[in-house]
Write a protein that holds these residues in place. Structure first.
Motif, PDB file in Angstrom:
ATOM      1  N   ARG A   7       0.861  -1.183   0.000  1.00 52.57           N
ATOM      2  CA  ARG A   7       0.000   0.000   0.000  1.00 52.57           C
ATOM      3  C   ARG A   7       0.901   1.238   0.000  1.00 52.57           C
ATOM      4  O   ARG A   7       1.868   1.305   0.751  1.00 52.57           O
ATOM      5  CB  ARG A   7      -0.874  -0.075   1.263  1.00 52.57           C
ATOM      6  N   ARG A   8       0.601   2.186  -0.876  1.00 53.09           N
ATOM      7  CA  ARG A   8       1.437   3.395  -0.967  1.00 53.09           C
ATOM      8  C   ARG A   8       0.772   4.553  -0.257  1.00 53.09           C
ATOM      9  O   ARG A   8      -0.452   4.681  -0.254  1.00 53.09           O
ATOM     10  CB  ARG A   8       1.660   3.785  -2.430  1.00 53.09           C
ATOM     11  N   GLU A   9       1.621   5.389   0.313  1.00 52.52           N
ATOM     12  CA  GLU A   9       1.180   6.658   0.913  1.00 52.52           C
ATOM     13  C   GLU A   9       0.057   6.490   1.929  1.00 52.52           C
ATOM     14  O   GLU A   9      -0.944   7.200   1.886  1.00 52.52           O
ATOM     15  CB  GLU A   9       0.743   7.653  -0.172  1.00 52.52           C
ATOM     16  N   ALA A  10       0.218   5.553   2.839  1.00 50.04           N
ATOM     17  CA  ALA A  10      -0.748   5.444   3.944  1.00 50.04           C
ATOM     18  C   ALA A  10      -0.418   6.560   4.942  1.00 50.04           C
ATOM     19  O   ALA A  10       0.747   6.767   5.274  1.00 50.04           O
ATOM     20  CB  ALA A  10      -0.616   4.082   4.608  1.00 50.04           C
ATOM     21  N   ARG A  11      -1.444   7.262   5.366  1.00 45.98           N
ATOM     22  CA  ARG A  11      -1.199   8.400   6.274  1.00 45.98           C
ATOM     23  C   ARG A  11      -1.512   7.998   7.703  1.00 45.98           C
ATOM     24  O   ARG A  11      -2.658   7.999   8.118  1.00 45.98           O
ATOM     25  CB  ARG A  11      -2.049   9.600   5.872  1.00 45.98           C
ATOM     26  N   LEU A  12      -0.452   7.656   8.430  1.00 47.93           N
ATOM     27  CA  LEU A  12      -0.629   7.245   9.821  1.00 47.93           C
ATOM     28  C   LEU A  12      -0.508   8.460  10.720  1.00 47.93           C
ATOM     29  O   LEU A  12       0.108   9.463  10.355  1.00 47.93           O
ATOM     30  CB  LEU A  12       0.463   6.241  10.218  1.00 47.93           C
ATOM     31  N   VAL A  13      -1.088   8.349  11.910  1.00 48.98           N
ATOM     32  CA  VAL A  13      -0.811   9.355  12.948  1.00 48.98           C
ATOM     33  C   VAL A  13      -0.360   8.583  14.170  1.00 48.98           C
ATOM     34  O   VAL A  13      -1.072   7.719  14.673  1.00 48.98           O
ATOM     35  CB  VAL A  13      -2.057  10.207  13.282  1.00 48.98           C
ATOM     36  N   LEU A  14       0.856   8.863  14.627  1.00 52.10           N
ATOM     37  CA  LEU A  14       1.399   8.127  15.761  1.00 52.10           C
ATOM     38  C   LEU A  14       0.815   8.664  17.051  1.00 52.10           C
ATOM     39  O   LEU A  14       0.278   9.767  17.101  1.00 52.10           O
ATOM     40  CB  LEU A  14       2.927   8.280  15.785  1.00 52.10           C
TER      41      LEU A  14
END
Ligand code: ATP
Ligand code: MG
Length: 352
Positions: free
Chosen positions: A75-82
């Motif tokens: 999967r490309r460019e997954a936007r996680l928030v830690l």
């Protein structure tokens, strides 16, 4: 190859690698993964990976599907928030080794982009410093002569009306000297002292409130941030320059409920320019004003760049110079309604 050799290889890989079990719990991860996800293996082992983030952008579903179908998935460019709020954009590949074992490789996207941008910022700052120094030298030397000559002339003038002319020469020479001095930034040597960043922010907050009582200044501090080594007066100056701009922009943009937020966070394993730091303290100054005009954004930190009719365009260049002296930098993101300046100041440096 012996098992210990594989282990060593994994531990020294710069790619983040994790091993999950059938319940998507972490069974192992390498130090690169610990650094990237700001998690330590000892604390998260046997715990489900995705709930350890504030936002996983559908990662859990993708991992479960890869396991179920026993088929690799990228999967490309997954936007996680830690946890802690740090956003992270990653490409990841999940490779099922069996129905109960999933190998996960994670590659950061935004860090790569940001590191190169920050390096460019630092180089630009260095070039600017050399240029400004050279220019200041060339301007200040003749200015001293011009001012001195005007003073001598002033003494010998008999017609009082002519004193106005020498006064203009002297005043304009002083104005130019002051301008060049402020372009050079703080001219005294920095004396690093233990510096509490929250004290700096409280000071700036009270100054902003005194100057603009209509603005709501909110705080979101991380009290666990340790003291850093720095120059308090300079740091107040840097934060104030950024905060004042925000207030000015909100006034000019006639923002309905002007709101400034001062936020601090600790960032671990953070790279600034080419240097990796164990701990970096991040001071963010956010406003809900009209945002920075697109045309200004690329040259924002250059001296004499201003979007205001009465601005000298020095505030941000001075602030960037101060952060540079503290081995840090300022970066900025802005869209209408949300402008964020982040001051990044290293606390501990890892030399590698
Ligand atoms: N928070 C912000 N929102 C919108 N625009 C901003 C913001 N911060 C900076 N700017 C823009 O960036 C420009 C440059 O800022 P800088 O502080 O370097 O100079 P200045 O404010 O114009 O002058 P000075 O600070 O020297 O009085 C500003 O004129 C403004 O147009
Ligand atoms: Mg300014």
């Amino acid at each position: 190859m012996a098992a210990s050799m594989y282990q060593r290889l994994m531990e020294h890989l710069s790619t983040a690698v994790l091993l999950l079990d059938g319940g998507l719990r972490v069974t192992w991860m390498n130090p690169a993964a610990e650094a990237l996800l700001s998690l330590s293996l000892s604390r998260v082992q046997e715990r489900e990976l995705c709930p350890l983030m504030e936002k996983d952008d559908g990662m859990a579903a993708v991992l479960a599907k890869a396991l179920e179908d026993c088929h690799p998935f990228t999967r490309r460019e997954a936007r996680l928030v830690l946890m802690g709020g740090e956003p992270l954009t990653v490409d990841f590949t999940a490779t099922p080794l069996s129905h109960t074992e999933l190998l996960l490789e994670v590659e950061p996207r935004d860090r790569l982009i940001r590191i190169s941008r920050e390096e460019a910022l630092i180089t630009r700052q260095e070039i600017l410093k050399v240029l400004t120094r050279g220019l200041a030298h060339e301007v200040k030397n003749p200015l001293g002569g011009i001012r001195g000559a005007a003073q001598l002339l002033d003494r010998d003038l008999e017609d009082p009306a002519q004193h106005d002319f020498t006064r203009i020469i002297i005043e304009e020479a002083d104005r130019l000297r002051d301008l060049v001095d402020s372009m050079l930034g703080p001219n005294r040597v920095m004396r690093p002292q233990p510096l509490n960043i929250h004290r700096v922010l409280e000071r700036v907050r009270s100054l902003v409130l005194a100057e603009s009582p209509g603005v709501c200044v909110e705080r979101d501090y991380d009290p666990s941030l340790p003291d850093l080594a720095g120059d308090e007066a300079q740091m107040i100056q840097a934060v104030l320059n950024v905060a004042r701009n925000a207030v000015e922009a909100m006034h000019e943009g006639a923002t309905v409920a002007p709101r400034l937020l001062l936020r601090t966070r600790a960032r671990r394993q953070f790279t600034l320019g080419a240097r990796r730091h164990r701990l970096v303290s991040e001071v963010a100054i956010l406003d809900n004003g009209p945002g920075i005009p697109e045309a200004l954004q690329a040259t924002l930190f250059y001296p004499m760049i201003s979007g205001r009719a009465d601005g000298s365009g020095l505030g941000l260049s001075i602030a960037q110079g101060i952060l540079h002296q503290h081995q840090g930098l300022i970066e900025c993101e802005s869209v209408p309604g949300h402008t964020e300046f982040r001051l990044l100041i290293p606390l501990e440096t890892r030399h590698d």
